[in-house]
Scaffold this active site. Structure first.
Site, short mmCIF file in Angstrom:
data_model
loop_
_atom_site.label_atom_id
_atom_site.label_comp_id
_atom_site.label_asym_id
_atom_site.label_seq_id
_atom_site.Cartn_x
_atom_site.Cartn_y
_atom_site.Cartn_z
N ASP A 8 -35.63 46.38 -33.05
CA ASP A 8 -36.67 45.43 -32.64
C ASP A 8 -38.01 46.12 -32.52
O ASP A 8 -38.21 46.92 -31.60
CB ASP A 8 -36.28 44.80 -31.29
CG ASP A 8 -35.19 43.77 -31.46
OD1 ASP A 8 -34.18 43.84 -30.72
OD2 ASP A 8 -35.35 42.90 -32.32
N MET A 37 -41.90 45.89 -31.77
CA MET A 37 -42.79 45.00 -31.02
C MET A 37 -44.18 45.62 -30.86
O MET A 37 -44.30 46.81 -30.55
CB MET A 37 -42.20 44.74 -29.63
CG MET A 37 -40.84 44.11 -29.68
SD MET A 37 -40.18 43.86 -28.02
CE MET A 37 -38.67 43.00 -28.43
N MET A 73 -41.57 42.11 -34.94
CA MET A 73 -42.21 41.14 -34.06
C MET A 73 -43.67 41.59 -33.93
O MET A 73 -44.11 42.12 -32.90
CB MET A 73 -41.50 41.08 -32.70
CG MET A 73 -40.16 40.36 -32.80
SD MET A 73 -39.07 40.62 -31.39
CE MET A 73 -38.25 42.12 -31.94
#
Ligand code: DX5
Ligand code: ZN
Length: 216
Positions: free
Chosen positions: A36, A38, A69
């Site tokens: 992930d 970010m 993201m």
């Protein structure tokens, strides 16, 4: 339909020992690692970047499922390709030409994924379904692990799975956020086949058994 699989999220591992988190995934007999990424702008958190991916790359054979993201994902595709991503997923809500970014990922030789936040109308994914290898329906608003599953996303899953079947697409249907045995089962029934799980996986006493029960 794609074979079901569990992709643990490194976000939920000890950030002072990413390699230890990788070994937990390997020891559970799994093949995918969800990473992930970010930027603190598209989501209200900052996680880790291409250097972490590049440093982990030579140390494991896990399939790196990179989830960007980022507000401007198109600016970072090349960096994550070079770092060793095996697939890259970008958000339909980000500030980019979605089709162009998906093309850039595929031009680099990688499968491309499209992610939707929980409040995103699944119809926004329809124009891209013939271009993607994976659709990610976020089951939390992205930014942090350990959040509560959002059941309304089940309807989005059903709609996208129905279109996948109608049109004969072969893309994976992935969920991410608040996935445990119970919520995983609900998502499986709604059409999901790829399960990102962070907190529930890393906190499981028996991680292998947990992963097997999510896709049972
Ligand atoms: C977005 C992240 C998280 C993480 C999994 O916030 O993508 O969803 O992967 O989080 P949990 O701990 O809910 O499985
Ligand atoms: Zn993710």
């Amino acid at each position: 339909m794609p074979e079901p699989l569990v992709a643990p999220s490194l976000l939920a591992a000890d950030h002072g020992d990413f390699l230890g988190g990788v070994r937990c995934v390997e020891q559970a007999g799994l093949g995918w690692l969800h990473l992930d990424i970010m930027d603190g702008h598209f989501v209200p958190n900052i996680s880790f970047g291409p250097q972490v991916v590049a440093d982990l790359r030579p140390r494991t054979r896990l399939h790196f499922d990179v989830h960007l993201m980022l507000t401007h994902p198109q600016r970072y595709v090349e960096a994550f390709v070079k770092a060793g991503a095996d697939r890259i997923t970008v958000h339909v809500e980000a500030e980019h030409d979605v089709a162009a970014t998906l093309r850039a990922i595929k031009a680099a030789g990688l499968p491309a994924g499209l992610a939707l936040n929980p409040d995103c109308d699944p119809a926004r994914a329809l124009p891209f379904l013939s271009e993607v290898d994976l659709v990610l329906c976020m089951t939390v608003f992205p930014g942090f692990g350990g959040q509560a599953f959002i059941p309304s996303v089940l309807d989005s899953l059903r709609q996208i799975d129905a279109e996948r079947r109608r049109a004969g697409h072969a893309f994976r249907l992935e969920v991410d956020g608040g996935i445990n045995v119970e919520t995983g089962r609900q998502c499986r029934r709604a059409g999901a086949d790829t399960f990102v799980t962070g907190t529930a996986f890393f906190q499981a006493p028996d991680r292998r058994a947990f992963a097997e029960s999510v896709i049972a």
